[in-house]
Design an enzyme around this catalytic site. Sequence first.
Site, mmCIF file in Angstrom:
data_model
loop_
_atom_site.group_PDB
_atom_site.id
_atom_site.type_symbol
_atom_site.label_atom_id
_atom_site.label_comp_id
_atom_site.label_asym_id
_atom_site.label_seq_id
_atom_site.Cartn_x
_atom_site.Cartn_y
_atom_site.Cartn_z
ATOM 1 N N SER A 1 3.619 65.201 -36.242
ATOM 2 C CA SER A 1 3.575 65.920 -34.964
ATOM 3 C C SER A 1 2.301 65.638 -34.199
ATOM 4 O O SER A 1 1.230 65.446 -34.779
ATOM 5 C CB SER A 1 3.700 67.427 -35.206
ATOM 6 O OG SER A 1 4.971 67.745 -35.722
ATOM 7 N N GLU B 1 17.372 65.790 -49.588
ATOM 8 C CA GLU B 1 17.690 67.092 -50.145
ATOM 9 C C GLU B 1 18.291 66.905 -51.533
ATOM 10 O O GLU B 1 18.737 65.820 -51.890
ATOM 11 C CB GLU B 1 18.694 67.846 -49.270
ATOM 12 C CG GLU B 1 18.150 68.204 -47.902
ATOM 13 C CD GLU B 1 19.161 68.957 -47.064
ATOM 14 O OE1 GLU B 1 20.301 69.133 -47.530
ATOM 15 O OE2 GLU B 1 18.815 69.360 -45.950
ATOM 16 N N GLN C 1 1.407 65.462 -43.948
ATOM 17 C CA GLN C 1 2.308 64.713 -43.064
ATOM 18 C C GLN C 1 1.704 64.612 -41.672
ATOM 19 O O GLN C 1 1.499 65.630 -41.006
ATOM 20 C CB GLN C 1 3.667 65.406 -42.997
ATOM 21 C CG GLN C 1 4.651 64.732 -42.068
ATOM 22 C CD GLN C 1 5.975 65.467 -42.027
ATOM 23 O OE1 GLN C 1 6.849 65.258 -42.839
ATOM 24 N NE2 GLN C 1 6.120 66.359 -41.060
#
Length: 669
Positions: free
Chosen positions: A422, A537, A419
């Site tokens: 950030s 989720e 990913q």
Amino acid sequence: MSIGISDEHVELAASLRKWAASLDPVALVRAAEGESAERFDAAWKAVEEMGVHAIAVPESAGGGGGTVLDQAVALEACAHELVPGGLLGAAVGSLLTGQPDRYGVQVRPGGVVWDGGTAEEVLAPDGSHYEGQVQAVLGVDLSVRHGRAVDAHDIESGDRVRRTAVTLAAAEAAGVARWCLATAVEYAQVREQFGQKIGAFQAIKHLCAEMLETAEAVTAAAWDAAAAADAGDDEQWAFAVEVAAATCFDGAVEVAKACIQVLGGIGFTFEHDAHLYLRRALALRSLVGDSDDAAERLTAAAVGGVRRRVQLDLEGRDEAVRADIRTGVERIAALPEEQRRAAFVETGYLTPHWPAPYGLGADAVTQIVIDQELAGAGLTRPDIVIAGWALPTILEHGSAAQREQFVSPSLLGELVWCQLFSEPGAGSDLAALRTKAEKVDGGWKITGQKVWTSVAERADWGICLARTNPDAPKHKGISYFLVDMRAPGIEVRPLREITGKALFNEVFLDEVFVPDDMIVGEVDDGWKLARTTLANERVAMATSRLSKSTERAVELAAAGATPAQRVAVGHSIALSTVCSLLGVRSTMRSLAGLGPGAESSVAKLLGVRNRQDGAELVVALLGDKVALGDDDVRDDVWEMLNTRCLSIAGGTTQILRNVAGERILGLPR
């Protein structure tokens, strides 16, 4: 969330809160200050007419024929409104005897008689009727009159009396915590200082979020104690009671104190009701006893092999699917290890909540049954790691070609993802990212730096956010790219963490070409997609195991520990159990067809604390062996150091408390 989850319990709690408020109970409490408890008689008469104290008494004896959980829901609702006059003692005594009456209950030999000052009958610690005189006393809690036994008898303790008393007292503690949380939040939403609502101040927001965490823990433990009482397994009920004793009463006191802190000066006045709830919380805690004693008993039980096992009642809804699922699971279990992953994917059992053909589009019941059958067969799903975040976004927003290229190979383990979100200057603030994507013929060239990227050193593909429109507002102008990690211009540099290992990486992108068909969704719409990725989720069955570090602490306690250490281990057991209970309650909400409640957000916050504190506890239990770095402590030290990232990764604890304050509690931004 209150104790009740089902529609029936939610309706019961709402109707009883409305009824209790109609009695104007706080006015009765204030009117009785410094006087006898006769002013509470009107409230008791109303309680008796409603049968609130006898909800769990059989109908044949004049009760409501309900469950202990029904009674707990009612007590929580009445405590929320501070109904006076001895409802708790009456409910405990009526449940124990099976006969409705206005009881006082002595839980410990020679101890205080709960609500003995208003009682018509008194029960001894062994469940027998108490024959001595009881003197009514006005103590810290102005809403009740507990009693001092004048003629003490040498009567032994009774486990059933204590367990019942703690179970129902925990429900009252939950009601107190709920009122304090709601009152503090309501005040923070309207009170202005320095030109804005005080709820916008991060200090207040965090205080309220911490109150939410504690209130949810209190509620979950109180709910479980009552549910365990109904299940009929004394060992499990005893364990649940000790979790409640270690959690609910300290928790209610802390939430009540925090409420007064948020209220400020007005909360410190006698005229405000907040102190009445603090008084009730203090009295409940004193009656139940030291939470450290409960923690020590939890350690003893855990060392003996006891863990909380919550059985979900699927109410027969599993019958239509269980046989086929069991057959499918048995077929996977019979395969060689190397063939099982493909079978998990083929059956849809790897990601059952995903739509076909990659999953089953399974409802909550089916997901739980699959989990149960896999656990029964000793099978564990392969971990798809970052693919679990990337693929849902591709499924929901990607093209048919993207789904075809990426989903099945990733599930089969043929493709590994990382990913690329950030950045050094952005962190959790994804809208502040600086990585830019410039349009070129046939695609985009991405330039920038990403950080804290796990598995980047071996990833095949990365999900990457980059700014495609620098002139747009910061939450817009961002696009969602699928980046080939083998493409020219990508450099991965390992980042060595405090553990000494390199689990994360820095990733530098220097004009990395990404074709147009590797954008997911629309250009400049990546912010919405990023939120889809992070929010995905599924419903999961809770485990009966404690957290890794707590289990290790129990192991060390079994090998020998001081009394103080055993207490610390017990508190870790209580917190770890509460974290599991929050997961169970979230699953139950899904089974009931309800949206996610506060449990899921609180579970992450408490879960981080549980893992970090548990790992630190293990290191503390190891003593001076830690300083030598011997082989038998090295893994424990690594775990303690590694868990420090949990309160940072995926959004810091402070950011998550901001989110909880704003999105769950409705505090201003």
